[in-house]
Design a protein around this motif. Structure first.
Motif, PDB file in Angstrom:
ATOM      1  N   ASN A   1       0.797  -1.228   0.000  1.00  0.00           N
ATOM      2  CA  ASN A   1       0.000   0.000   0.000  1.00  0.00           C
ATOM      3  C   ASN A   1       0.826   1.274   0.000  1.00  0.00           C
ATOM      4  OD1 ASN A   1       0.995  -0.077   2.572  1.00  0.00           O
ATOM      5  ND2 ASN A   1      -0.967  -0.383   3.589  1.00  0.00           N
ATOM      6  N   PHE A   2       2.138   1.195  -0.316  1.00  0.00           N
ATOM      7  CA  PHE A   2       2.870   2.443  -0.417  1.00  0.00           C
ATOM      8  C   PHE A   2       3.944   2.334  -1.483  1.00  0.00           C
ATOM      9  CE2 PHE A   2       5.427  -0.002   2.515  1.00  0.00           C
ATOM     10  CZ  PHE A   2       6.733   0.389   2.277  1.00  0.00           C
TER      11      PHE A   2
ATOM     12  N   ARG B   1       9.019   5.871  -9.400  1.00  0.00           N
ATOM     13  CA  ARG B   1       8.407   5.383  -8.169  1.00  0.00           C
ATOM     14  C   ARG B   1       7.923   3.954  -8.392  1.00  0.00           C
ATOM     15  NH1 ARG B   1       3.600   8.963  -6.659  1.00  0.00           N
ATOM     16  NH2 ARG B   1       3.334   9.008  -8.927  1.00  0.00           N
TER      17      ARG B   1
ATOM     18  N   PHE C   1       5.662   0.682  -6.260  1.00  0.00           N
ATOM     19  CA  PHE C   1       4.984   0.153  -5.084  1.00  0.00           C
ATOM     20  C   PHE C   1       5.863  -0.933  -4.453  1.00  0.00           C
ATOM     21  CE2 PHE C   1       1.210   1.556  -7.562  1.00  0.00           C
ATOM     22  CZ  PHE C   1       0.661   2.410  -6.604  1.00  0.00           C
TER      23      PHE C   1
END
Length: 259
Positions: free
Chosen positions: A19-20, A29, A31
């Motif tokens: 979840n990040f 980026r 997950f």
């Protein structure tokens, strides 16, 4: 529910649920899907620089690059920024990792990557893929590679039957499969957990035609003899530009087509 089955369910859930996102160099980026993304996969690329130890194997503008064994997309995303109007084809047969690969492509708005949920091998078939607990990136089509891994014996926490195709088939049917005609490939990166020779033997026609300029291959030496792999590609006109040994675990080999 038996305790061992309950444990497997919990491990699988931990691999699927994240979840990040973390920021990588260059503004990328991803997950975080499991701990080993942080402790193994990111350091492999950005600290150990396993796929870029030779300057001629750093992708450039307009390149077509195949990422065979893309996992969650760290290498594919990095390459996508370098090739610009070039193209990346990312192969990842593990449905869990493939979900994160797609999510990471979308997270970064990368429009020059085509993700495919296939394994590459030496025939068109369907085969069991074994999911490694503790390190999903070690999942393999070869059970022995997981349970007797030289970096630690991982438990098998699940199985999927996945599609296997040959690289020759993908190149021949690229318009249908990829959405564009692929007639030349600048670089193929291979990380397939012991299935390296199967990938190459499924590319015989492509190799005979000289359609691939370079390979960077992670050779898992518990399953593959590095010298035999180098000799196999030498027979198709590839010369060894570099080899890096990583203890008793793997070799990174860089091979380019003689011109």
């Amino acid at each position: 529910m038996p305790l061992n089955l309950l444990r497997r369910v919990r491990i699988l859930k931990s691999l699927i649920v994240g979840n990040f996102a973390v920021k990588l160099p260059g503004g990328l980026r991803i997950f975080v899907n499991d701990d080993d993304t942080l402790s193994i996969n990111i350091p492999d690329h950005y600290l150990r620089r396993e796929y870029v130890r030779h300057p001629d194997y750093v992708p450039g503008g307009g390149w077509v690059v195949l990422d065979v064994g893309a996992h969650v997309g760290i290498y594919s995303l990095w390459v996508s920024r370098l090739v610009g109007d070039g193209f990346v084809i990312a192969f990842e047969p593990n449905p869990i990792a493939y979900r994160w690969l797609i999510s990471n492509i979308e997270l970064n708005g990368a429009t020059n990557i085509k993700a495919l949920p296939y394994a590459l091998g030496d025939e068109i078939t369907r085969q069991k893929l074994y999911v490694a607990g503790e390190n999903i990136g070690a999942s393999s089509l070869i059970m022995n590679h997981i349970i007797n891994s030289p970096v630690g014996r991982y438990p098998i926490v699940g199985e999927f039957v996945v599609p296997v195709v040959t690289l020759d088939y993908v190149i021949d049917k690229s318009m249908e499969i990829v959405g564009k005609s692929i007639r030349y490939v600048d670089l193929v990166k291979v990380d397939v957990e012991g299935y390296e020779m199967k990938v190459l033997k499924g590319a015989e026609e492509t190799l005979q035609k000289g359609l691939i300029s370079k390979f960077v291959i992670e050779v898992h030496i518990d399953q593959i003899n590095t010298k035999e792999l180098i000799k196999y590609l030498d027979d198709y006109g590839y010369k060894l530009d570099a080899i890096i040994h990583f203890d008793h675990v793997k070799d990174m080999v860089y091979l380019g087509l003689r011109r």
